[in-house]
Design an enzyme around this catalytic site. Structure first.
Site, PDB file in Angstrom:
ATOM      1  N   ASP A  70       0.833  -1.206   0.000  1.00 14.44           N
ATOM      2  CA  ASP A  70       0.000   0.000   0.000  1.00 14.44           C
ATOM      3  C   ASP A  70       0.872   1.263   0.000  1.00 14.44           C
ATOM      4  O   ASP A  70       0.359   2.383  -0.043  1.00 14.44           O
ATOM      5  CB  ASP A  70      -1.026  -0.003   1.141  1.00 14.44           C
ATOM      6  N   SER A  71       2.219   1.080  -0.018  1.00 16.18           N
ATOM      7  CA  SER A  71       3.114   2.203  -0.325  1.00 16.18           C
ATOM      8  C   SER A  71       2.742   2.764  -1.689  1.00 16.18           C
ATOM      9  O   SER A  71       3.102   3.902  -2.027  1.00 16.18           O
ATOM     10  CB  SER A  71       4.581   1.751  -0.306  1.00 16.18           C
ATOM     11  N   ASP A 109      -1.108  -6.000  -0.030  1.00 19.10           N
ATOM     12  CA  ASP A 109      -1.443  -5.399   1.267  1.00 19.10           C
ATOM     13  C   ASP A 109      -2.946  -5.208   1.410  1.00 19.10           C
ATOM     14  O   ASP A 109      -3.613  -4.714   0.485  1.00 19.10           O
ATOM     15  CB  ASP A 109      -0.800  -4.009   1.369  1.00 19.10           C
ATOM     16  N   LYS A 137      -0.977  -9.361   3.182  1.00 21.26           N
ATOM     17  CA  LYS A 137      -0.244  -8.838   4.348  1.00 21.26           C
ATOM     18  C   LYS A 137      -1.126  -7.810   5.043  1.00 21.26           C
ATOM     19  O   LYS A 137      -1.869  -7.076   4.383  1.00 21.26           O
ATOM     20  CB  LYS A 137       1.078  -8.205   3.896  1.00 21.26           C
ATOM     21  N   GLU A 139      -0.997  -5.134   8.781  1.00 23.60           N
ATOM     22  CA  GLU A 139      -0.094  -4.602   9.801  1.00 23.60           C
ATOM     23  C   GLU A 139      -0.624  -4.874  11.206  1.00 23.60           C
ATOM     24  O   GLU A 139      -1.784  -4.567  11.514  1.00 23.60           O
ATOM     25  CB  GLU A 139       0.052  -3.086   9.601  1.00 23.60           C
ATOM     26  N   GLU A 206       9.627  -3.787  10.065  1.00 26.71           N
ATOM     27  CA  GLU A 206       9.947  -2.459   9.525  1.00 26.71           C
ATOM     28  C   GLU A 206      10.473  -1.545  10.636  1.00 26.71           C
ATOM     29  O   GLU A 206       9.820  -1.375  11.688  1.00 26.71           O
ATOM     30  CB  GLU A 206       8.697  -1.845   8.870  1.00 26.71           C
TER      31      GLU A 206
HETATM   32  O1  KIV Z   1       3.574  -1.071   1.513  1.00 20.54           O
HETATM   33  C1  KIV Z   1       4.746  -1.466   1.434  1.00 20.54           C
HETATM   34  O2  KIV Z   1       5.461  -1.245   0.449  1.00 20.54           O
HETATM   35  C2  KIV Z   1       5.280  -2.213   2.561  1.00 20.54           C
HETATM   36  C3  KIV Z   1       6.770  -2.420   2.594  1.00 20.54           C
HETATM   37  C4  KIV Z   1       7.409  -1.180   3.055  1.00 20.54           C
HETATM   38  C5  KIV Z   1       7.140  -3.571   3.428  1.00 20.54           C
HETATM   39  O3  KIV Z   1       4.569  -2.596   3.425  1.00 20.54           O
END
Ligand code: KIV
Length: 278
Positions: A70-71, A109, A137, A139, A206
């Site tokens: 989600d970056s 994510d 994934k 958090e 992280e």
């Molecule tokens: O969203 C993302 O790119 C991430 C990485 C920084 C691990 O969660």
């Protein structure tokens, strides 16, 4: 005759091989294969990919895990942080990356606010799988454990994410390194143990201080994949545009770009513009 070009163009990253050749395409990488890399002592390089060409390029280099992170919100969509990313945006980019048909495991994510309840966690994890992800994934540790258990019980492989949690940026007022004091250290150990027990196949760490990341790596039976967490994790993950120097407007302590892509692009575009204008 080998007609590799047309096959590859039609079929994403499909491996082209001569009928007379004994070379078999390498087997697809699964969550289980990533997990098994730790037992074999193999390091795990992982990178983010948000679209078809990047997924295909990284796969051709042999990166075993591609994260549609989600970056995306910050490095592609121009949001100030990850909290504005929607399920529809994630699905759109997961579809694009998955069209590369990579050998790599594609992880997506779950965005902010999309796994607050058991029902939303499972429904949204399924949506990402339908879009082409092969694992998800989210958090957090013990605070999202029921959701993690529900996702794994529904048959979806789960990648944990502990330490600095970017989706908490607003409530924490910034991005802070984790594990510096004893309560944070103990919380990381307990969260990691809980994710292992729930069945996560690996955990991203992280901005965890290197000493604690090393301790977690030695303690856990599943791989740790670090970002800004020191050299002792089982793997390392980076946001690909950070590695390539595509975002010259900010710098990060934990990444030294290996290419100045932004500057090279500017220079090539300028040269072309001038050639047109001449
Ligand atoms: O969203 C993302 O790119 C991430 C990485 C920084 C691990 O969660």
């Amino acid at each position: 005759m080998l007609r590799c070009d047309s096959l590859e163009r039609l079929d994403g990253a499909a491996r082209c091989h001569d009928a007379n050749s004994s070379k078999m395409p390498a087997p697809k990488i699964t969550a289980e294969s990533i997990r098994a890399m730790k037992a074999r002592g193999e390091k795990i390089p992982a990178l983010t990919a948000y679209d078809f060409p990047m997924a295909r390029l990284l796969d051709e280099v042999g990166i075993p895990l591609l994260l549609v992170g989600d970056s995306l919100g910050m490095v592609v969509l121009g949001y100030p942080d990850t909290t504005r990313v929607t399920m529809a945006e994630m699905e759109h980019h997961v579809r694009a990356a998955a069209r590369a048909k990579p050998r790599a495991l594609v992880v997506a994510d779950l965005p902010y606010g999309c796994y607050d309840t058991l029902e939303s966690a499972v429904t949204n994890a399924r949506r990402l799988i339908l879009a082409g992800a092969e694992a998800v994934k989210a958090e957090g540790g013990r605070e999202i454990l029921p959701q993690v258990q529900a996702i794994i019980s529904s048959g979806i492989p789960f990648l944990g994410h502990l330490g600095m949690l970017p989706q908490h940026v607003l409530e924490e007022g910034g991005y802070h390194v984790k594990g510096k004091n004893e309560p944070e250290h103990q919380a990381l150990l307990a969260d990691a143990d809980a994710l292992v027990k729930a069945g996560a196949f690996a955990i991203v760490l992280e901005l965890v201080i290197p000493r604690v990341a090393k301790e977690l790596t030695q303690r856990l039976p599943i791989p740790t994949i670090g970002i800004g967490a020191g050299p002792d994790c089982d793997g390392q993950i980076l946001v690909t545009p950070d590695l390539l120097g595509m975002l010259p407007w900010y710098s990060l302590k934990h990444v030294k770009p290996k290419l100045n892509a932004a500057e090279q692009m500017r220079s090539v575009v300028k040269e072309w513009k001038e050639s047109v204008e001449a």
